[in-house]
Motif scaffolding. Structure first.
Motif, PDB file in Angstrom:
ATOM      1  N   SER A 185       9.575  -4.762  45.796  1.00 15.68           N
ATOM      2  CA  SER A 185      10.383  -5.914  45.904  1.00 15.68           C
ATOM      3  C   SER A 185       9.318  -6.856  46.441  1.00 15.68           C
ATOM      4  CB  SER A 185      11.319  -5.960  46.856  1.00 15.68           C
ATOM      5  OG  SER A 185      10.807  -5.771  48.242  1.00 15.68           O
ATOM      6  N   THR A 186       8.072  -6.600  46.885  1.00 12.93           N
ATOM      7  CA  THR A 186       6.887  -7.210  47.379  1.00 12.93           C
ATOM      8  C   THR A 186       7.162  -8.099  48.822  1.00 12.93           C
ATOM      9  OG1 THR A 186       7.181  -9.534  46.327  1.00 12.93           O
ATOM     10  CG2 THR A 186       5.857  -7.693  45.097  1.00 12.93           C
ATOM     11  N   ASP A 187       8.253  -7.653  49.392  1.00 16.47           N
ATOM     12  CA  ASP A 187       8.660  -8.139  50.471  1.00 16.47           C
ATOM     13  C   ASP A 187       7.815  -7.690  51.878  1.00 16.47           C
ATOM     14  OD1 ASP A 187       9.647  -5.668  50.958  1.00 16.47           O
ATOM     15  OD2 ASP A 187      11.535  -6.153  51.812  1.00 16.47           O
ATOM     16  N   GLY A 188       6.962  -6.820  51.759  1.00 20.50           N
ATOM     17  CA  GLY A 188       5.866  -6.324  52.642  1.00 20.50           C
ATOM     18  C   GLY A 188       4.900  -7.447  52.803  1.00 20.50           C
ATOM     19  N   LEU A 189       4.209  -7.719  51.777  1.00 20.48           N
ATOM     20  CA  LEU A 189       3.346  -8.699  51.510  1.00 20.48           C
ATOM     21  C   LEU A 189       3.916 -10.338  51.825  1.00 20.48           C
ATOM     22  CD1 LEU A 189       0.660  -8.038  50.928  1.00 20.48           C
ATOM     23  CD2 LEU A 189       0.839  -8.553  48.543  1.00 20.48           C
ATOM     24  N   TYR A 190       5.146 -10.518  51.220  1.00 21.57           N
ATOM     25  CA  TYR A 190       5.535 -11.834  51.155  1.00 21.57           C
ATOM     26  C   TYR A 190       7.089 -11.736  52.254  1.00 21.57           C
ATOM     27  CZ  TYR A 190       2.118 -12.011  47.782  1.00 21.57           C
ATOM     28  OH  TYR A 190       1.056 -11.996  46.903  1.00 21.57           O
ATOM     29  N   PRO A 191       6.931 -11.623  53.295  1.00 25.80           N
ATOM     30  CA  PRO A 191       8.382 -11.398  54.013  1.00 25.80           C
ATOM     31  C   PRO A 191       9.053 -12.626  54.011  1.00 25.80           C
ATOM     32  CG  PRO A 191       6.861 -11.338  55.566  1.00 25.80           C
ATOM     33  CD  PRO A 191       6.007 -11.409  54.419  1.00 25.80           C
ATOM     34  N   LYS A 192       8.559 -13.879  53.795  1.00 21.85           N
ATOM     35  CA  LYS A 192       9.180 -15.139  53.691  1.00 21.85           C
ATOM     36  C   LYS A 192       9.734 -15.621  52.350  1.00 21.85           C
ATOM     37  CE  LYS A 192       8.346 -16.637  58.281  1.00 21.85           C
ATOM     38  NZ  LYS A 192       8.183 -15.175  58.815  1.00 21.85           N
ATOM     39  N   LEU A 193       9.396 -14.763  51.453  1.00 19.09           N
ATOM     40  CA  LEU A 193       9.992 -14.793  49.736  1.00 19.09           C
ATOM     41  C   LEU A 193      11.413 -15.228  50.218  1.00 19.09           C
ATOM     42  CD1 LEU A 193       8.309 -14.738  47.276  1.00 19.09           C
ATOM     43  CD2 LEU A 193       9.256 -12.547  47.072  1.00 19.09           C
ATOM     44  N   SER A 194      11.941 -15.992  49.140  1.00 18.38           N
ATOM     45  CA  SER A 194      13.497 -16.090  49.281  1.00 18.38           C
ATOM     46  C   SER A 194      14.311 -14.939  48.858  1.00 18.38           C
ATOM     47  CB  SER A 194      13.757 -17.238  48.262  1.00 18.38           C
ATOM     48  OG  SER A 194      13.752 -16.870  46.918  1.00 18.38           O
ATOM     49  N   PRO A 195      15.370 -14.771  49.437  1.00 18.09           N
ATOM     50  CA  PRO A 195      16.194 -13.687  49.357  1.00 18.09           C
ATOM     51  C   PRO A 195      16.446 -13.346  47.790  1.00 18.09           C
ATOM     52  CG  PRO A 195      17.131 -14.821  51.211  1.00 18.09           C
ATOM     53  CD  PRO A 195      15.911 -15.681  50.600  1.00 18.09           C
ATOM     54  N   SER A 196      16.691 -14.455  47.274  1.00 15.47           N
ATOM     55  CA  SER A 196      16.934 -14.288  45.571  1.00 15.47           C
ATOM     56  C   SER A 196      15.693 -13.882  44.770  1.00 15.47           C
ATOM     57  CB  SER A 196      17.369 -15.641  44.982  1.00 15.47           C
ATOM     58  OG  SER A 196      16.421 -16.686  45.139  1.00 15.47           O
ATOM     59  N   LYS A 197      14.390 -14.119  45.315  1.00 15.14           N
ATOM     60  CA  LYS A 197      13.316 -13.570  44.744  1.00 15.14           C
ATOM     61  C   LYS A 197      13.090 -12.209  44.901  1.00 15.14           C
ATOM     62  CE  LYS A 197      10.321 -17.533  43.342  1.00 15.14           C
ATOM     63  NZ  LYS A 197       9.968 -18.898  44.267  1.00 15.14           N
ATOM     64  N   ILE A 198      13.306 -12.028  46.150  1.00 19.72           N
ATOM     65  CA  ILE A 198      13.129 -10.526  46.787  1.00 19.72           C
ATOM     66  C   ILE A 198      14.090  -9.704  45.733  1.00 19.72           C
ATOM     67  CG2 ILE A 198      13.479  -8.911  48.612  1.00 19.72           C
ATOM     68  CD1 ILE A 198      12.676 -11.180  50.475  1.00 19.72           C
ATOM     69  N   ALA A 199      15.237 -10.222  45.787  1.00 19.41           N
ATOM     70  CA  ALA A 199      16.399  -9.397  44.959  1.00 19.41           C
ATOM     71  C   ALA A 199      15.878  -9.361  43.354  1.00 19.41           C
ATOM     72  CB  ALA A 199      17.668 -10.005  45.028  1.00 19.41           C
ATOM     73  N   LYS A 200      15.375 -10.278  42.990  1.00 20.16           N
ATOM     74  CA  LYS A 200      14.738 -10.209  41.633  1.00 20.16           C
ATOM     75  C   LYS A 200      13.707  -9.236  41.423  1.00 20.16           C
ATOM     76  CE  LYS A 200      15.406 -12.622  37.331  1.00 20.16           C
ATOM     77  NZ  LYS A 200      16.837 -12.183  36.973  1.00 20.16           N
ATOM     78  N   ARG A 201      12.911  -9.123  42.256  1.00 17.40           N
ATOM     79  CA  ARG A 201      11.515  -8.293  42.081  1.00 17.40           C
ATOM     80  C   ARG A 201      11.960  -7.042  42.364  1.00 17.40           C
ATOM     81  NH1 ARG A 201       6.510 -11.957  44.723  1.00 17.40           N
ATOM     82  NH2 ARG A 201       6.945 -13.812  43.376  1.00 17.40           N
ATOM     83  N   ALA A 202      13.147  -6.704  43.082  1.00 16.02           N
ATOM     84  CA  ALA A 202      13.499  -5.444  43.541  1.00 16.02           C
ATOM     85  C   ALA A 202      14.420  -4.664  42.267  1.00 16.02           C
ATOM     86  CB  ALA A 202      14.463  -5.281  44.541  1.00 16.02           C
ATOM     87  N   GLN A 203      14.610  -5.421  41.230  1.00 14.18           N
ATOM     88  CA  GLN A 203      15.231  -4.970  39.912  1.00 14.18           C
ATOM     89  C   GLN A 203      14.494  -4.132  39.096  1.00 14.18           C
ATOM     90  OE1 GLN A 203      17.065  -8.338  38.041  1.00 14.18           O
ATOM     91  NE2 GLN A 203      18.429  -8.714  39.732  1.00 14.18           N
ATOM     92  N   SER A 204      14.763  -3.072  38.381  1.00 13.97           N
ATOM     93  CA  SER A 204      14.113  -2.361  37.472  1.00 13.97           C
ATOM     94  C   SER A 204      14.925  -1.877  36.317  1.00 13.97           C
ATOM     95  CB  SER A 204      13.546  -1.169  38.254  1.00 13.97           C
ATOM     96  OG  SER A 204      12.998  -0.353  37.412  1.00 13.97           O
ATOM     97  N   THR A 205      14.552  -1.189  35.307  1.00 11.68           N
ATOM     98  CA  THR A 205      15.081  -0.919  34.233  1.00 11.68           C
ATOM     99  C   THR A 205      14.679   0.834  34.054  1.00 11.68           C
ATOM    100  OG1 THR A 205      13.748  -1.560  32.560  1.00 11.68           O
ATOM    101  CG2 THR A 205      15.697  -2.689  32.966  1.00 11.68           C
TER     102      THR A 205
END
Ligand SMILES: [Zn+2]
Length: 237
Positions: free
Chosen positions: A165-185
């Motif tokens: 989700s990249t929230d380790g590197l970018y903890p201030k990233l917006s919640p919607s961006k974190i949620a998007k990056r945490a998605q996978s198929t």
């Protein structure tokens, strides 16, 4: 009478599923989509409490890789709650300090043993699953076969991630961006998120992450030492 018995046997042959059919059926269950939500750097006070609530409200569980020193900083109750809710706990060192883990005077195994103790004292669970702080191929450390053998000789198992989700590197990233990056198929998604003191936005993103995987038919699982390990050894050139 003989004939009737033979007829019955032939009949049974037709209605009993063959081995290959049984195999096929078990493969179908094996190929269902699975998501492991994993959180590093907990316990982080309110952030972790909020995450536990979101998980509970959604009736799903996750795996938390914990920092021993933070548990000992009067956060044992959070760990108790985490485990009694059905979440899994794993090792993420005692201090998360790269010098103490990987430096010339560092002791990776001491850090993990201390973390194991803090968890045991907090909730009574002895855990053998671990995640390397900064990952097992960072600028501080590169996993080798001999290190892996040492880890296994101590009955420990390594779990990296395959979705960041990249929230380790970018903890201030917006919640919607974190949620998007945490998605996978991916068929089996091991999602990396963080639950430290500064991961407020990750806590805010979690519900959306859960909804995505629910909507896409994933089963939520937690990591245990039965789970197949996940790591990568990068060969030196
Ligand atoms: Zn970490």
């Amino acid at each position: 009478m003989q004939n009737i018995i033979s007829l019955f046997l032939v009949f049974m042959l037709f209605i009993t599923p063959s081995n290959s059919e049984i195999e096929k059926a078990s493969k179908t269950t094996e190929t269902k989509k699975i998501v492991y939500l994993t959180f590093d750097d907990a316990p982080g006070g309110k952030v972790t409490k909020d995450m536990l609530k979101t998980l509970k409200d959604n009736n799903v569980n996750a795996t938390f890789f914990l920092i021993g020193e933070q548990i000992d900083n009067n956060q044992q109750e959070i760990i108790k709650q985490m485990v009694s809710d059905g979440n899994a706990v794993g090792l993420h060192s005692y201090t998360h300090d790269h010098c103490k883990l990987y430096g010339p005077n560092g002791d990776f195994f001491k850090e993990m043993a201390e973390c194991q103790n803090s968890i045991k004292n907090a909730c009574g669970v002895t855990t053998n699953i671990l995640r390397f702080p900064f990952g097992c191929n960072s600028s501080y450390f590169k996993l080798t076969k001999s290190m892996l053998n040492k880890i296994h000789s101590k009955n420990l198992k390594v779990y990296e991630w395959n979705v960041d989700s990249t929230d380790g590197l970018y903890p201030k990233l917006s919640p919607s961006k974190i949620a998007k990056r945490a998605q996978s198929t991916k068929k089996t998604a091991v999602v990396l998120m963080h639950s430290g003191y500064n991961n407020k936005n990750s806590a805010a993103a979690l519900n959306e992450v859960i909804q995505y995987y629910k909507k896409n038919g994933y089963t939520f699982k937690t990591i245990s030492d039965d789970t197949e390990e996940l790591y990568r050894i990068i060969k030196k050139k």
